[in-house]
Design a protein around this motif. Sequence first.
Motif, PDB file in Angstrom:
ATOM      1  N   UNK A   1       0.794  -1.222   0.000  1.00 49.19           N
ATOM      2  CA  UNK A   1       0.000   0.000   0.000  1.00 49.19           C
ATOM      3  C   UNK A   1       0.824   1.269   0.000  1.00 49.19           C
ATOM      4  N   UNK A   2       2.159   1.142   0.004  1.00 49.78           N
ATOM      5  CA  UNK A   2       3.014   2.318   0.073  1.00 49.78           C
ATOM      6  C   UNK A   2       2.992   3.106  -1.236  1.00 49.78           C
ATOM      7  N   UNK A   3       2.529   2.463  -2.318  1.00 51.52           N
ATOM      8  CA  UNK A   3       2.397   3.177  -3.583  1.00 51.52           C
ATOM      9  C   UNK A   3       3.376   2.744  -4.651  1.00 51.52           C
ATOM     10  N   UNK A   4       3.813   1.477  -4.607  1.00 45.46           N
ATOM     11  CA  UNK A   4       4.801   1.007  -5.588  1.00 45.46           C
ATOM     12  C   UNK A   4       4.237   1.013  -6.998  1.00 45.46           C
ATOM     13  N   UNK A   5       3.018   0.498  -7.170  1.00 48.89           N
ATOM     14  CA  UNK A   5       2.413   0.452  -8.506  1.00 48.89           C
ATOM     15  C   UNK A   5       2.119   1.854  -9.021  1.00 48.89           C
ATOM     16  N   UNK A   6       1.641   2.717  -8.138  1.00 46.14           N
ATOM     17  CA  UNK A   6       1.382   4.108  -8.531  1.00 46.14           C
ATOM     18  C   UNK A   6       2.688   4.796  -8.904  1.00 46.14           C
ATOM     19  N   UNK A   7       3.762   4.476  -8.184  1.00 48.53           N
ATOM     20  CA  UNK A   7       5.065   5.065  -8.481  1.00 48.53           C
ATOM     21  C   UNK A   7       5.528   4.677  -9.877  1.00 48.53           C
ATOM     22  N   UNK A   8       5.392   3.395 -10.227  1.00 48.63           N
ATOM     23  CA  UNK A   8       5.778   2.963 -11.576  1.00 48.63           C
ATOM     24  C   UNK A   8       4.874   3.586 -12.632  1.00 48.63           C
ATOM     25  N   UNK A   9       3.587   3.738 -12.306  1.00 48.50           N
ATOM     26  CA  UNK A   9       2.678   4.404 -13.245  1.00 48.50           C
ATOM     27  C   UNK A   9       3.147   5.825 -13.500  1.00 48.50           C
ATOM     28  N   UNK A  10       3.564   6.513 -12.453  1.00 43.95           N
ATOM     29  CA  UNK A  10       4.105   7.872 -12.599  1.00 43.95           C
ATOM     30  C   UNK A  10       5.346   7.869 -13.495  1.00 43.95           C
TER      31      UNK A  10
ATOM     32  N   UNK B   1      17.492  -4.513 -28.660  1.00 41.69           N
ATOM     33  CA  UNK B   1      18.856  -4.503 -29.193  1.00 41.69           C
ATOM     34  C   UNK B   1      19.400  -3.077 -29.281  1.00 41.69           C
ATOM     35  N   UNK B   2      18.514  -2.123 -29.541  1.00 44.02           N
ATOM     36  CA  UNK B   2      18.923  -0.715 -29.643  1.00 44.02           C
ATOM     37  C   UNK B   2      19.029  -0.034 -28.284  1.00 44.02           C
ATOM     38  N   UNK B   3      18.740  -0.786 -27.204  1.00 45.41           N
ATOM     39  CA  UNK B   3      18.831  -0.266 -25.831  1.00 45.41           C
ATOM     40  C   UNK B   3      17.887   0.914 -25.615  1.00 45.41           C
ATOM     41  N   UNK B   4      16.697   0.814 -26.168  1.00 48.41           N
ATOM     42  CA  UNK B   4      15.744   1.929 -26.071  1.00 48.41           C
ATOM     43  C   UNK B   4      14.514   1.582 -25.242  1.00 48.41           C
ATOM     44  N   UNK B   5      14.588   0.515 -24.468  1.00 44.50           N
ATOM     45  CA  UNK B   5      13.440   0.123 -23.644  1.00 44.50           C
ATOM     46  C   UNK B   5      13.642   0.571 -22.203  1.00 44.50           C
ATOM     47  N   UNK B   6      12.560   1.077 -21.612  1.00 43.31           N
ATOM     48  CA  UNK B   6      12.515   1.370 -20.180  1.00 43.31           C
ATOM     49  C   UNK B   6      11.515   0.391 -19.586  1.00 43.31           C
ATOM     50  N   UNK B   7      12.011  -0.669 -18.991  1.00 41.73           N
ATOM     51  CA  UNK B   7      11.145  -1.739 -18.488  1.00 41.73           C
ATOM     52  C   UNK B   7      10.801  -1.487 -17.025  1.00 41.73           C
ATOM     53  N   UNK B   8       9.522  -1.328 -16.772  1.00 44.87           N
ATOM     54  CA  UNK B   8       9.011  -1.071 -15.437  1.00 44.87           C
ATOM     55  C   UNK B   8       8.245  -2.314 -15.003  1.00 44.87           C
ATOM     56  N   UNK B   9       8.882  -3.164 -14.224  1.00 45.70           N
ATOM     57  CA  UNK B   9       8.327  -4.471 -13.856  1.00 45.70           C
ATOM     58  C   UNK B   9       7.705  -4.374 -12.471  1.00 45.70           C
ATOM     59  N   UNK B  10       6.403  -4.505 -12.413  1.00 42.48           N
ATOM     60  CA  UNK B  10       5.673  -4.236 -11.173  1.00 42.48           C
ATOM     61  C   UNK B  10       5.282  -5.521 -10.448  1.00 42.48           C
ATOM     62  N   UNK B  11       5.749  -5.666  -9.203  1.00 42.33           N
ATOM     63  CA  UNK B  11       5.255  -6.737  -8.347  1.00 42.33           C
ATOM     64  C   UNK B  11       6.051  -8.020  -8.370  1.00 42.33           C
ATOM     65  N   UNK B  12       7.357  -7.957  -8.125  1.00 45.57           N
ATOM     66  CA  UNK B  12       8.162  -9.174  -8.046  1.00 45.57           C
ATOM     67  C   UNK B  12       7.592 -10.131  -7.000  1.00 45.57           C
ATOM     68  N   UNK B  13       7.102  -9.574  -5.904  1.00 42.01           N
ATOM     69  CA  UNK B  13       6.570 -10.406  -4.826  1.00 42.01           C
ATOM     70  C   UNK B  13       5.245 -11.062  -5.196  1.00 42.01           C
ATOM     71  N   UNK B  14       4.608 -10.627  -6.307  1.00 33.57           N
ATOM     72  CA  UNK B  14       3.336 -11.219  -6.718  1.00 33.57           C
ATOM     73  C   UNK B  14       3.527 -12.428  -7.634  1.00 33.57           C
ATOM     74  N   UNK B  15       4.780 -12.712  -7.988  1.00 32.10           N
ATOM     75  CA  UNK B  15       5.068 -13.967  -8.681  1.00 32.10           C
ATOM     76  C   UNK B  15       4.975 -15.092  -7.660  1.00 32.10           C
ATOM     77  N   UNK B  16       4.327 -16.162  -8.014  1.00 32.67           N
ATOM     78  CA  UNK B  16       4.225 -17.282  -7.077  1.00 32.67           C
ATOM     79  C   UNK B  16       5.618 -17.712  -6.617  1.00 32.67           C
ATOM     80  N   UNK B  17       5.742 -18.027  -5.343  1.00 29.80           N
ATOM     81  CA  UNK B  17       7.057 -18.335  -4.778  1.00 29.80           C
ATOM     82  C   UNK B  17       7.744 -19.475  -5.525  1.00 29.80           C
TER      83      UNK B  17
END
Length: 807
Positions: free
Chosen positions: A252-261, A317-333
Amino acid sequence: MKVMTFSEFANRLGRVIRSESSTAVFTRTLFEAILPEDRLDVLNEYKISSYKAFYNGNSNITNIAKKINKYAQAENFAEFIDQYEDAIAQKICDAFVDVFPNITCFNASEVLGKLFESIIDEATASKAVVNKAAVNKAAENKAVSKNHAPKSDGDKQQSDSIFYFEPESNKNDKVFTRFVRKSVDYYSAKKTLLYAEKPRPFYSLYVCNDVRYHKQRMAGVRDSKPEVTVTEATVEKLEHESKYIIIQGTGGIGKSMFLTHLFLSSAENYQQTERLPILVSLKDYKKETASIIDLIWATIKEYDAFVPQKYVIKLLEDKKAILLLDGLDEIQSSLRDSFYKDLEAFIKSYSGNTVFITSRPVYGFVSYAKFSLFDIEPLNKAQAISLIQKLDFWDEKGKRNFLSALETSLYNSHIQFASNPLLLTIMLMTYSTFGEVPAKARFFYSRAYETMARLHDTTKGSYKRPMHTGLSPEDFAKYFAQFCARTYTKEMLEFTDITFADDMNRVIKNVHGNNVQEIKAKDFLLDLTDNLCIMYSEGEKYYFIHRSFQEYFAAVYFASDFEDKLKGVGDYFERQEHRSYSDKTFDMLYDMIPEKVERFIFLPYLKQLLTECAKARCKAGCKAGYDNAEYWKFLEIQYPCIYYDMGIVGDDSFNEPKSFIYKFIINVNDLSMYGELDSLEWPEVYNVPTTNWVSAYSKFLEDEAFEEYPSPEMIEEEELENEEIVAEEILSYEYVSYFGVPDTIGQTFEIYINELQKRPNEHASLRRFMEADNFPLIQEFDRVKRYYKELNERTEKEKVSKSLFDD
């Protein structure tokens, strides 16, 4: 450059397939063909004369396009074209061959479906800006999957009726234009707890948290790296610290909202930078996910189903991606190790792209060696007040009173809630209802549920909306608690109609037996989403507004269970290998029924632990007096490896018990001493696994840097300004040949208890040090044995007592 309006599109098709239909009927047929059957009623709003005008080009389609844009599907129209025989299909190809030179009978349906969808999409675009869309090649590509993702209900429309084609262009920076626009439209509005029925503009309910570099723990040498706090964060500001970052924070601290920003602020500059932000939900990482690339591609296809994978690969390959991966902890253990391996392989293949990951604090970050660790900071008082001021709350007087209380005392007295955006919002609602906010977590969530159960009454005046289940909030909570416990133990955080019904039907049957009941699973789902707002829908899936509600209700169910099942509850928590530090389920359970937890979970656990240690003493043939064998067995079970850091190190090495239950027992009863290990003056340590830490040039940790500078003499001085603390073992052969081996600035020693047991003479001095009376873990072991004795005596007394009272 060719220009195509809807009128031209309709006329080209009309000359081939209109037959004897009127232009108005034919035009309506085209619109019907691209819509799903349940959305055709919107077409009834337009007169025959309007459709005739659309065909003749006397009226643009802006208005109708706005209404149908989010429902229009290219594949629907493709099916319409597919119904025609080959001879007609060839004539259709002939009608569009000047625009699509590679159109054939085999791909015509996909090409025209994509074209019509794009005409509708662009017909709602801003009149001041007309985007050039390089889509024709993608539409011609027969290999494009027909399993197109449905458009999101959050898609926002824009306006104009002109669509531009560049038949030979297909530049990589043009391919993603539609994806950017559609995804920005989606994320620019949010549904929240307060606005569950209608999304609000994102920045009307968002305040950006600060993020802070996670200070590494050291021993012996002061950390020379300054503490970094990033305010009003952007991708560029964070990249200044590292291109690979894990941003950790509590629920609830706002991680998903932070990535959305970060996504929205980066997307705003896409046309200038040509760097593509992609916001990926890691809860979509499943067992069947083939690779990180497939996960990225699937995300892009949600907004533009026709982007070929080759363009995604070219982007990386062109190194032009900004990957914002949300919720590592939501991957099943069970899948986290697989994800880590996939991510590691991905970074090696496509290094240089920015990768930011959010997560709750979980085990495993040490293995993410390339990633810097940042903490998303709780809201400070000014930020908390700013957020509440932004919110459009139905009780203005309650909001003013809450702001006043927040300013004077409530923020400081309830900082664990007030500094968390989600819980702060619930505080506002609870304060408005009850005039106070409970300080303990279990009481807080209890009041929050009570508030939300009556939320729809408060916002609808005197009107009271009935619960679909017909249950009172109190009775509803009993069902929901068991549902949460079931899904919590299965690590389920998302549901379809089917998976929700499967678990809820089991709950209903468990409560009522085989008796036929009128309550249906779908009624529970409607109440949770429409009335209680504890869950929300997104596409065809359902989620908790926050998993802390699942944790609270799971604890409620565990606390209400029969005493003979409590040991099984304890065993479940003990078995969990990947557990979030911020998961408070067991804490709330203990707070609800402390005596029962002590008797049915703590006592059996400690009895088993100390019995196992005692067996080691007997096996060693020890007699009366202090028992080293018993102590070393304890270390082997709870602290099989002890880490000792000296100097400046690059990663935290955690010394803590292996057992969850044991750790909880010693912390809640103030018995723990393992924290003292970090401040010890250890003796010289020999013949144990050791990691040497060095300061290395950041740029040359990537293999590509050596291709850019084929010899050391070519390296410019500014390229050597940034350094990182890394393990010496990860330095490549090229790095060492260019710069030599850097001086060691820190070391991490791994002291394995089994090795000290197998080779006691080799580690005699270290064993003596760890057996001294003042060694923290030997003191902790003595404390635990005394606590067990006291707990056992107290429990035995309770068993034999027949009095209602203890005096």
